[in-house]
Design a protein around this motif. Structure first.
Motif, PDB file in Angstrom:
ATOM      1  N   UNK A 122      -2.680   3.134  -9.896  1.00 43.33           N
ATOM      2  CA  UNK A 122      -2.990   4.514 -10.276  1.00 43.33           C
ATOM      3  C   UNK A 122      -3.964   5.131  -9.270  1.00 43.33           C
ATOM      4  N   UNK A 123      -3.516   6.174  -8.586  1.00 36.95           N
ATOM      5  CA  UNK A 123      -4.371   6.868  -7.632  1.00 36.95           C
ATOM      6  C   UNK A 123      -4.552   6.165  -6.305  1.00 36.95           C
ATOM      7  N   UNK A 124      -3.868   5.024  -6.108  1.00 39.23           N
ATOM      8  CA  UNK A 124      -3.985   4.279  -4.858  1.00 39.23           C
ATOM      9  C   UNK A 124      -2.826   4.626  -3.934  1.00 39.23           C
ATOM     10  N   UNK A 125      -3.092   5.020  -2.691  1.00 41.38           N
ATOM     11  CA  UNK A 125      -2.002   5.295  -1.742  1.00 41.38           C
ATOM     12  C   UNK A 125      -1.084   4.078  -1.614  1.00 41.38           C
ATOM     13  N   UNK A 126       0.202   4.336  -1.428  1.00 43.40           N
ATOM     14  CA  UNK A 126       1.180   3.244  -1.402  1.00 43.40           C
ATOM     15  C   UNK A 126       0.882   2.206  -0.320  1.00 43.40           C
ATOM     16  N   UNK A 155      -0.915  -3.326   0.961  1.00 47.55           N
ATOM     17  CA  UNK A 155      -1.809  -4.233   1.680  1.00 47.55           C
ATOM     18  C   UNK A 155      -2.560  -5.148   0.725  1.00 47.55           C
ATOM     19  N   UNK A 156      -3.110  -4.578  -0.357  1.00 46.97           N
ATOM     20  CA  UNK A 156      -3.936  -5.359  -1.273  1.00 46.97           C
ATOM     21  C   UNK A 156      -3.107  -6.255  -2.191  1.00 46.97           C
ATOM     22  N   UNK A 157      -1.960  -5.774  -2.637  1.00 45.73           N
ATOM     23  CA  UNK A 157      -1.161  -6.519  -3.618  1.00 45.73           C
ATOM     24  C   UNK A 157      -0.106  -7.412  -2.991  1.00 45.73           C
ATOM     25  N   UNK A 158       0.133  -7.244  -1.699  1.00 46.81           N
ATOM     26  CA  UNK A 158       1.190  -8.020  -1.055  1.00 46.81           C
ATOM     27  C   UNK A 158       0.727  -8.677   0.247  1.00 46.81           C
ATOM     28  N   UNK A 159       0.285  -7.880   1.200  1.00 43.38           N
ATOM     29  CA  UNK A 159      -0.039  -8.436   2.515  1.00 43.38           C
ATOM     30  C   UNK A 159      -1.209  -9.416   2.461  1.00 43.38           C
ATOM     31  N   UNK A 160      -2.259  -9.065   1.733  1.00 44.74           N
ATOM     32  CA  UNK A 160      -3.441  -9.934   1.671  1.00 44.74           C
ATOM     33  C   UNK A 160      -3.153 -11.250   0.946  1.00 44.74           C
ATOM     34  N   UNK A 161      -2.563 -11.225  -0.271  1.00 47.90           N
ATOM     35  CA  UNK A 161      -2.289 -12.521  -0.906  1.00 47.90           C
ATOM     36  C   UNK A 161      -1.334 -13.399  -0.112  1.00 47.90           C
ATOM     37  N   UNK A 215       4.719  -0.242  -8.271  1.00 45.84           N
ATOM     38  CA  UNK A 215       3.929  -1.463  -8.381  1.00 45.84           C
ATOM     39  C   UNK A 215       4.785  -2.645  -8.823  1.00 45.84           C
ATOM     40  N   UNK A 216       5.792  -2.386  -9.678  1.00 40.38           N
ATOM     41  CA  UNK A 216       6.668  -3.458 -10.141  1.00 40.38           C
ATOM     42  C   UNK A 216       7.423  -4.092  -8.977  1.00 40.38           C
ATOM     43  N   UNK A 217       7.912  -3.248  -8.089  1.00 43.24           N
ATOM     44  CA  UNK A 217       8.681  -3.729  -6.945  1.00 43.24           C
ATOM     45  C   UNK A 217       7.799  -4.476  -5.946  1.00 43.24           C
ATOM     46  N   UNK A 218       6.591  -3.957  -5.730  1.00 43.77           N
ATOM     47  CA  UNK A 218       5.671  -4.605  -4.783  1.00 43.77           C
ATOM     48  C   UNK A 218       5.277  -5.989  -5.283  1.00 43.77           C
ATOM     49  N   UNK A 219       4.872  -6.065  -6.538  1.00 45.49           N
ATOM     50  CA  UNK A 219       4.440  -7.358  -7.074  1.00 45.49           C
ATOM     51  C   UNK A 219       5.607  -8.337  -7.158  1.00 45.49           C
ATOM     52  N   UNK A 220       6.811  -7.829  -7.446  1.00 48.53           N
ATOM     53  CA  UNK A 220       7.980  -8.696  -7.495  1.00 48.53           C
ATOM     54  C   UNK A 220       8.264  -9.313  -6.124  1.00 48.53           C
ATOM     55  N   UNK A 221       8.143  -8.509  -5.085  1.00 48.23           N
ATOM     56  CA  UNK A 221       8.367  -9.023  -3.730  1.00 48.23           C
ATOM     57  C   UNK A 221       7.299 -10.052  -3.366  1.00 48.23           C
ATOM     58  N   UNK A 222       6.056  -9.799  -3.761  1.00 52.68           N
ATOM     59  CA  UNK A 222       4.986 -10.759  -3.493  1.00 52.68           C
ATOM     60  C   UNK A 222       5.262 -12.080  -4.203  1.00 52.68           C
TER      61      UNK A 222
END
Length: 218
Positions: free
Chosen positions: A77-81, A86-92, A123-130
């Motif tokens: 919410x309110x976070x640029x894509x 970066x935070x939810x996928x690239x970093x982990x 967010x669902x798609x990003x976390x799923x890919x991670x």
């Protein structure tokens, strides 16, 4: 067990840390974070890192641990894509890449209820890919923790405002299998690291049952 924990200065991470430090089955927790936790405990070691993406393979801080509980994250919410990716996928994924001794370690990624590659929300798609990528990193075990509503731990300071809104509904949400407390979040991960589980994606109901399994074993 010796646990590496990220996100200990956030809501879920702080609650998890407090519960891990209470647990006799935990010998050491290494908190990897940009800011100090403000918690002093004989089991706790802190590794302050300004940029997770600058961490490299061979870092001596990470040797000899049994599991990574990757709790660090951010709301969409309110976070640029690009920031959210970066935070939810690239970093982990980078963090997973640099871990030593993966064949002996468990990696647990804090995802969320509703995560799906077919989801309509970004967010669902990003976390799923991670989640999918983490399974390819060569760990002995890997899991996606998918909680929904979580009640804070005793002594916790970092509490999300929205959690106060859910508090009156918490008993009903627990009965419906949509809520956990921080003790369950912590203990369920210890069981995943110790014993494994038949499913990769761990639901709120699974979290509760795994926590009960841990308590019944001590």
């Amino acid at each position: 067990m010796k646990i590496i924990l990220t996100g200990a200065t956030g809501y879920v991470g702080e609650g998890t840390l407090l519960e891990l430090l209470k647990c006799n089955a935990v010998g050491k927790v290494l908190s990897v974070s940009r800011k100090p936790t403000g918690i002093k405990h004989e089991k706790l070691e802190e590794y302050l890192v300004s940029d997770f993406m600058q961490l490299k393979e061979g870092d001596e801080h990470f040797k000899g641990y049994d599991a990574v509980f990757f709790i660090a994250g951010i709301t969409s919410v309110g976070t640029p894509k690009d920031v959210y990716v970066q935070i939810s996928q690239e970093i982990p994924l980078h963090f997973a890449d640099i871990m030593p001794g993966k064949e002996r370690m468990t990696f647990i990624y804090l995802s969320g209820a509703g995560t799906s590659s077919d989801g309509k929300q970004f967010w669902q798609q990003v976390k799923s890919k991670t989640e999918a990528e983490i399974q390819t990193k060569g760990f002995r075990r890997a899991f996606a923790l998918r909680p929904a509503i979580m009640k804070w731990a005793k002594g916790q300071k970092h509490i999300q405002t929205m959690q106060y809104f859910f508090l009156p509904f918490y008993p009903v949400l627990r009965l419906l299998g949509h809520a956990n407390n921080m003790r369950e979040i912590a203990l369920s991960q210890l069981v995943l690291a110790r014993d494994g589980f038949e499913k990769f994606a761990v639901s709120p109901k699974d979290i509760s049952s795994l926590a009960k399994k841990f308590e019944n074993s001590i």
